[in-house]
Design a protein around this motif. Structure first.
Motif, short mmCIF file in Angstrom:
data_model
loop_
_atom_site.label_atom_id
_atom_site.label_comp_id
_atom_site.label_asym_id
_atom_site.label_seq_id
_atom_site.Cartn_x
_atom_site.Cartn_y
_atom_site.Cartn_z
N TYR A 117 0.82 -1.22 0.00
CA TYR A 117 0.00 0.00 0.00
C TYR A 117 0.84 1.26 0.00
CZ TYR A 117 1.30 0.91 4.84
OH TYR A 117 2.02 1.19 5.97
N ALA A 118 0.18 2.38 -0.28
CA ALA A 118 0.77 3.71 -0.09
C ALA A 118 -0.29 4.59 0.55
CB ALA A 118 1.20 4.29 -1.43
N ARG A 119 0.10 5.35 1.57
CA ARG A 119 -0.81 6.35 2.16
C ARG A 119 -0.62 7.65 1.40
NH1 ARG A 119 -1.09 6.38 8.72
NH2 ARG A 119 -2.91 7.66 8.30
N VAL A 120 -1.71 8.28 0.99
CA VAL A 120 -1.58 9.52 0.24
C VAL A 120 -2.47 10.60 0.86
CG1 VAL A 120 -0.88 8.46 -1.93
CG2 VAL A 120 -3.31 8.68 -1.42
N THR A 121 -1.99 11.86 0.74
CA THR A 121 -2.74 12.95 1.37
C THR A 121 -3.03 14.08 0.39
OG1 THR A 121 -0.64 13.84 2.11
CG2 THR A 121 -1.86 12.55 3.72
N SER A 122 -2.61 13.91 -0.88
CA SER A 122 -2.93 14.94 -1.87
C SER A 122 -3.14 14.26 -3.21
CB SER A 122 -1.79 15.96 -1.99
OG SER A 122 -0.69 15.33 -2.64
N ARG A 123 -3.83 14.96 -4.11
CA ARG A 123 -4.12 14.38 -5.42
C ARG A 123 -2.81 14.13 -6.18
NH1 ARG A 123 -5.09 15.80 -10.56
NH2 ARG A 123 -6.67 14.58 -11.64
N GLY B 93 0.01 -2.02 -10.15
CA GLY B 93 -0.58 -2.51 -11.41
C GLY B 93 -2.08 -2.27 -11.41
N LEU B 94 -2.78 -2.96 -12.30
CA LEU B 94 -4.24 -2.89 -12.37
C LEU B 94 -4.79 -4.31 -12.23
CD1 LEU B 94 -4.66 -0.39 -15.34
CD2 LEU B 94 -5.25 0.07 -12.95
N PRO B 95 -5.95 -4.49 -11.62
CA PRO B 95 -6.72 -3.46 -10.92
C PRO B 95 -5.99 -2.93 -9.70
CG PRO B 95 -7.78 -5.64 -10.71
CD PRO B 95 -6.57 -5.82 -11.54
N THR C 15 -12.94 1.84 -3.87
CA THR C 15 -13.09 1.67 -5.32
C THR C 15 -12.06 0.66 -5.80
OG1 THR C 15 -13.74 3.97 -5.56
CG2 THR C 15 -13.01 2.86 -7.56
N ILE C 16 -12.52 -0.31 -6.57
CA ILE C 16 -11.58 -1.22 -7.23
C ILE C 16 -11.54 -0.79 -8.69
CG2 ILE C 16 -11.12 -3.64 -7.85
CD1 ILE C 16 -12.52 -4.39 -5.22
N ALA C 17 -10.44 -0.13 -9.06
CA ALA C 17 -10.36 0.47 -10.40
C ALA C 17 -9.64 -0.49 -11.34
CB ALA C 17 -9.62 1.81 -10.32
N THR C 18 -10.25 -0.72 -12.51
CA THR C 18 -9.63 -1.63 -13.47
C THR C 18 -8.86 -0.86 -14.55
OG1 THR C 18 -11.77 -1.69 -14.58
CG2 THR C 18 -11.24 -3.57 -13.18
N THR C 19 -9.05 0.47 -14.60
CA THR C 19 -8.27 1.29 -15.55
C THR C 19 -7.66 2.48 -14.79
OG1 THR C 19 -10.12 2.75 -16.08
CG2 THR C 19 -9.90 0.78 -17.43
N ASP D 164 -7.45 11.98 3.54
CA ASP D 164 -6.47 10.90 3.47
C ASP D 164 -7.02 9.74 2.69
OD1 ASP D 164 -4.83 12.33 5.06
OD2 ASP D 164 -5.06 11.10 6.85
N ALA D 165 -6.14 9.05 2.00
CA ALA D 165 -6.57 7.84 1.30
C ALA D 165 -5.43 6.83 1.32
CB ALA D 165 -6.96 8.17 -0.13
N VAL D 166 -5.80 5.59 1.01
CA VAL D 166 -4.82 4.52 0.89
C VAL D 166 -4.99 3.93 -0.51
CG1 VAL D 166 -4.21 2.20 1.69
CG2 VAL D 166 -4.77 3.97 3.36
N ILE D 167 -3.86 3.74 -1.19
CA ILE D 167 -3.87 3.03 -2.47
C ILE D 167 -3.27 1.67 -2.20
CG2 ILE D 167 -2.97 2.99 -4.84
CD1 ILE D 167 -2.77 5.99 -4.74
N GLU D 168 -3.92 0.59 -2.66
CA GLU D 168 -3.32 -0.71 -2.39
C GLU D 168 -3.46 -1.69 -3.52
OE1 GLU D 168 -5.35 -1.54 1.44
OE2 GLU D 168 -6.31 -3.19 0.38
N GLU D 169 -2.59 -2.66 -3.46
CA GLU D 169 -2.54 -3.75 -4.41
C GLU D 169 -3.84 -4.55 -4.34
OE1 GLU D 169 0.22 -7.80 -4.06
OE2 GLU D 169 -0.04 -6.47 -2.35
N PHE D 170 -4.32 -5.03 -5.48
CA PHE D 170 -5.53 -5.86 -5.53
C PHE D 170 -5.15 -7.29 -5.17
CE2 PHE D 170 -8.36 -8.69 -7.97
CZ PHE D 170 -9.59 -8.25 -7.50
N LEU D 171 -5.86 -7.85 -4.21
CA LEU D 171 -5.59 -9.23 -3.77
C LEU D 171 -6.60 -10.17 -4.42
CD1 LEU D 171 -5.15 -8.68 0.08
CD2 LEU D 171 -3.33 -9.03 -1.62
N GLU D 172 -6.10 -11.32 -4.88
CA GLU D 172 -7.01 -12.30 -5.47
C GLU D 172 -7.24 -13.44 -4.50
OE1 GLU D 172 -7.32 -13.11 -9.41
OE2 GLU D 172 -5.63 -11.81 -10.01
N GLY D 173 -8.49 -13.88 -4.43
CA GLY D 173 -8.82 -15.02 -3.59
C GLY D 173 -10.26 -14.93 -3.16
#
Ligand code: AMP
Ligand code: GLY
Length: 421
Positions: A120-126, A137-139, A154-158, A176-185
């Motif tokens: 993940y990454a924590r982000v505080t600005s656009r 990567g995507l998603p 949101t799970i973004a595919t693009t 504040d937001a968190v961007i994270e890797e999509f986990l499969e399972g």
């Protein structure tokens, strides 16, 4: 003993139903409650955000335990204020409730304690967020930091979709937001009780978050659930406790914010083992309904031991081998704007079939029960298999007369597909 239950949903109706069966109970009170809860408890018309009002009520009515159902009063510090007044509480204080209240807090804790979770990454600005997106990567998964009632993910595919979600988040208020890797399972929920030190497993469940059959449409608070989630087999459950839950409980205690209450881990069962998706600091709704239907032990002493820090001396809770399954009836429009005021009949007929109808968003208008929320009823049944519990739950649903309501018709489908025919 007098107990005060805080909340007004289907989760709290299930807790009230179970607590009311305890031989140790003198009077159960509920604030603010609902008509279903009122079958088991004396209603106190106090808003849970009125901490002084709740404390006064506890002192005047010799309350020995307060059980806090929903997350908002926990994050808001109701447990802290009650503990200051030496009133025992089932539920974490505000600092510990950050495990649910701040995704960034939890991700940082996982990193420090080496708990398996999505990168993940924590982000505080656009601008910072757009730069960080390039590392994934995507998603890709984008989450608002705070409480969002299941709607902040949101799970973004693009890339465009990801940027759109970030615009929505930073466009208005910043934050504040968190961007994270999509986990499969496959997802499963694991519940444990902890008093900050001891940990007692308290069952598993699988939720159905999307509004439509086949897991389609927008996310909701949960349209149905069943327990146990057999996909979380005993070996995987032990791994989740050893690698995820126990290190979390230790890290919270070491940081001076011991977590006391029920810790609900949303897990992804990946090819590399269980990974944490998120924590909640309370029971799931509607997962609580299926856990309470299977719990054979008396709930009150277990909650009291959790609150008093004596969980290590408490006998392990006993759950039935039966499966429990619950189907949520929601008001048309949910998870958007639900139609309110629709009349509800047939609850007695549904319960005569052997199901139990927990009320979530209901209110009494004279003798008539009407809908007053998005999720209105949780129709719950037990059976020897998921298929058997599902069959009974839908027979009960069909006995209910709620013209403005709808439900999914496939709750339990993943496990039913795996059950021997
Ligand atoms: P949360 O509010 O964190 O539980 O996220 C809501 C839902 O989004 C979860 O129940 C998952 O279905 C999905 N989700 C969240 N994070 C991830 C992830 N890293 N990978 C895949 N799905 C996710
Ligand atoms: N049913 C999901 C939750 O309670 O968060």
């Amino acid at each position: 003993m007098n107990v005060l239950l805080i909340g007004s949903g289907g989760r709290e109706h299930a807790l009230a139903w179970k607590l009311a069966q305890s031989p140790a109970l003198t009077t159960l009170y509920a604030a603010p409650g609902n008509p279903g809860i009122a079958q088991h408890a004396t209603i106190a018309a106090i808003d849970p955000s009125d901490h002084r009002g709740i404390i006064d009520f506890c002192l005047r009515n010799s309350i020995e335990l307060v059980v806090i159902g929903p997350e908002a009063p926990l994050v808001d510090g109701l447990a802290d204020n009650l503990r200051t007044m030496k009133i025992a509480v089932f539920g974490p204080d505000a600092k510990a409730a950050q495990l649910e209240g701040s995704k960034g807090f939890t991700k940082d804790l996982c990193k420090r304690a080496k708990i398996p979770t999505a990168r993940y990454a924590r982000v505080t600005s656009r601008d910072g967020a757009l730069a960080a997106l390039g590392d994934f990567g995507l998603p890709v998964v984008i989450k608002a930091d705070g409480l969002a009632a299941g709607k902040g993910v949101t799970i973004a595919t693009t890339r465009e979709e990801a940027e759109g979600a970030l615009d929505g988040m930073f466009g208005k208020t910043g934050g504040d937001a968190v961007i994270e890797e999509f986990l499969e399972g496959e997802e499963a929920s694991l519940f444990v009780l902890t008093d900050g030190t001891a940990i007692i497993p308290f069952g598993s469940a699988q939720d159905h978050k999307r509004v439509g059959d086949g897991d389609t449409g927008p996310n909701t608070g949960g349209m149905g659930a069943y327990s146990p989630a057999r996909v979380l087999n005993p070996a995987l459950e032990q791994r989740a406790i050893d690698e995820i839950i126990a290190p979390t409980v230790r890290a919270m205690a070491a940081a001076g914010m011991p977590f006391s209450g029920v810790l609900y881990a949303g897990l992804m069962l990946t090819a590399d083992g269980p990974k944490l998706i998120e924590y909640n600091a309370r029971f799931g709704d509607p997962e609580c309904q299926v856990l309470m239907m299977r719990l054979d032990s008396d709930l009150l002493p277990i909650m009291l031991a959790t609150a008093r820090g004596t969980l290590a001396d408490c006998p392990a809770p006993v759950f039935s081998d039966d499966v429990a399954l619950t189907v949520v009836m929601a008001a048309r429009g949910y998870p958007g704007t639900p139609v309110s005021g629709g009349t509800i009949g047939g609850i007695n007929a549904a319960e005569a079939l052997g199901a139990r109808v927990f009320q979530a968003g209901t209110k009494a208008l004279g003798e008539t029960l009407v809908a007053s929320g998005g999720r209105v009823l949780a129709v719950t049944a037990r059976g020897e298999s998921v298929q058997a519990a599902q069959t009974l739950a839908y027979r009960a649903i069909d006995a209910i007369d709620f013209p403005d309501g709808f439900c999914r018709r496939d709750i339990g489908w993943r496990e039913i597909a795996r059950e021997p025919g």
